[in-house]
Design a protein around this motif. Structure first.
Motif, PDB file in Angstrom:
ATOM      1  N   SER A  15      17.160 -19.033   3.481  1.00 45.44           N
ATOM      2  CA  SER A  15      18.202 -18.022   3.593  1.00 45.44           C
ATOM      3  C   SER A  15      19.515 -18.702   3.949  1.00 45.44           C
ATOM      4  O   SER A  15      19.557 -19.565   4.820  1.00 45.44           O
ATOM      5  N   ARG A  42      13.709  -3.530   3.473  1.00 45.78           N
ATOM      6  CA  ARG A  42      14.808  -3.689   4.431  1.00 45.78           C
ATOM      7  C   ARG A  42      15.952  -2.757   4.060  1.00 45.78           C
ATOM      8  O   ARG A  42      16.073  -2.308   2.926  1.00 45.78           O
ATOM      9  N   ARG A  45      22.460  -4.029   2.962  1.00 43.67           N
ATOM     10  CA  ARG A  45      23.638  -4.553   3.644  1.00 43.67           C
ATOM     11  C   ARG A  45      24.863  -3.881   3.027  1.00 43.67           C
ATOM     12  O   ARG A  45      24.785  -3.323   1.938  1.00 43.67           O
ATOM     13  N   GLU A  46      25.973  -3.977   3.706  1.00 48.01           N
ATOM     14  CA  GLU A  46      27.208  -3.361   3.213  1.00 48.01           C
ATOM     15  C   GLU A  46      27.512  -3.860   1.796  1.00 48.01           C
ATOM     16  O   GLU A  46      27.481  -5.060   1.523  1.00 48.01           O
ATOM     17  N   GLU A  48      25.691  -3.464  -0.895  1.00 42.79           N
ATOM     18  CA  GLU A  48      24.513  -3.586  -1.762  1.00 42.79           C
ATOM     19  C   GLU A  48      24.152  -2.226  -2.361  1.00 42.79           C
ATOM     20  O   GLU A  48      24.243  -1.204  -1.684  1.00 42.79           O
ATOM     21  N   ASN A  53      21.159  -4.798  -6.448  1.00 41.79           N
ATOM     22  CA  ASN A  53      20.836  -5.919  -5.565  1.00 41.79           C
ATOM     23  C   ASN A  53      19.344  -5.971  -5.272  1.00 41.79           C
ATOM     24  O   ASN A  53      18.743  -7.043  -5.274  1.00 41.79           O
ATOM     25  N   ARG A 138      28.476 -16.023   7.463  1.00 44.99           N
ATOM     26  CA  ARG A 138      28.246 -14.756   6.760  1.00 44.99           C
ATOM     27  C   ARG A 138      28.591 -13.554   7.642  1.00 44.99           C
ATOM     28  O   ARG A 138      28.894 -12.482   7.141  1.00 44.99           O
ATOM     29  N   HIS A 139      28.466 -13.733   8.947  1.00 43.86           N
ATOM     30  CA  HIS A 139      28.762 -12.662   9.923  1.00 43.86           C
ATOM     31  C   HIS A 139      27.950 -11.395   9.652  1.00 43.86           C
ATOM     32  O   HIS A 139      28.456 -10.282   9.811  1.00 43.86           O
ATOM     33  N   THR A 140      26.697 -11.563   9.227  1.00 37.61           N
ATOM     34  CA  THR A 140      25.850 -10.399   8.940  1.00 37.61           C
ATOM     35  C   THR A 140      24.697 -10.277   9.929  1.00 37.61           C
ATOM     36  O   THR A 140      23.987  -9.274   9.886  1.00 37.61           O
ATOM     37  N   GLU A 141      24.507 -11.273  10.799  1.00 33.52           N
ATOM     38  CA  GLU A 141      23.344 -11.269  11.682  1.00 33.52           C
ATOM     39  C   GLU A 141      23.713 -11.734  13.088  1.00 33.52           C
ATOM     40  O   GLU A 141      24.707 -12.430  13.280  1.00 33.52           O
ATOM     41  N   THR A 142      22.855 -11.368  14.023  1.00 31.13           N
ATOM     42  CA  THR A 142      23.038 -11.802  15.407  1.00 31.13           C
ATOM     43  C   THR A 142      22.642 -13.274  15.534  1.00 31.13           C
ATOM     44  O   THR A 142      21.983 -13.841  14.637  1.00 31.13           O
ATOM     45  N   GLN A 145      18.928 -13.623  15.188  1.00 28.86           N
ATOM     46  CA  GLN A 145      18.477 -13.526  13.800  1.00 28.86           C
ATOM     47  C   GLN A 145      18.765 -14.829  13.044  1.00 28.86           C
ATOM     48  O   GLN A 145      17.947 -15.271  12.232  1.00 28.86           O
TER      49      GLN A 145
END
Length: 186
Positions: A15, A42, A45-46, A48, A53, A138-142, A145
């Motif tokens: 990933s 899942r 994501r914003e 998608e 996707n 990517r700023h998509t996960e903590t 994560q």
């Protein structure tokens, strides 16, 4: 339906390595190529879109698809199902199109059992630190994560020798050119 069958191409990698970005760039000029859309449980994501996707489905629906033989491979990743619907893939191959699957390592090993002639490509980052940087940016996960993804990446990299080709994604331009040569000269 045509007499010429398409090729099945499986692309995997950790990933954040840039598989999707390289594929998107490759597909801009690819002829006769179909990118298989995976199903997942899942949340989107914003940005998608369902059917573009992924096919976003419930856990119950996904399990029903497995039971009915509608999924050719599947895996659980970070608590969610991911898998490849059979019908669109088979239709494209039967109609002479190349089909690319962008799937996890576990899924690739399942596909190889069903399609032993599939071309398998493992995408690697130039360094592990570059992978960490890409995931963070990517700023998509903590942070937790991201650490989970990095831990999983170490496991996945251990499977790279099971692939036909290892592709280093140093830059999008270079990786796209290499991918084109791999697919069209194999």
């Amino acid at each position: 339906m045509t007499d010429v069958k398409g090729k099945l191409i499986v692309i995997s990698g950790p990933s954040g390595v840039g598989k999707g970005t390289v594929l998107k760039e490759y597909l801009k000029n690819a002829q006769n190529t179909f990118l298989s859309v995976s199903a997942t449980t899942r949340s989107p994501r914003e940005g998608e879109l369902d059917g573009i996707n992924y096919f976003f489905v419930s856990h119950d629906k996904f399990e029903s698809m497995i039971e009915n033989g509608e999924i050719i491979e599947h895996t659980v990743y970070n608590g969610n199902y991911y898998g490849t619907p059979k019908s669109p893939l088979q239709n494209a191959i039967d109609n002479g199109k190349n089909v690319i699957l962008e799937i996890e390592v576990d899924g690739c090993m399942q596909v190889k059992k069903v399609f032993p002639d599939a071309l398998t490509i493992f995408v690697m980052p130039p360094t592990f630190e570059e992978l960490r940087k890409r995931l963070t940016n990517r700023h998509t996960e903590t942070a937790e994560q991201i650490e989970n993804r990095l831990s999983r990446a170490k496991e996945e990299i251990g499977y790279k020798e099971n692939y036909d080709v290892i592709l280093i994604n140093d830059t999008i331009e270079n990786a796209t050119k290499k991918l084109d040569k791999i697919i069209n000269n194999t």
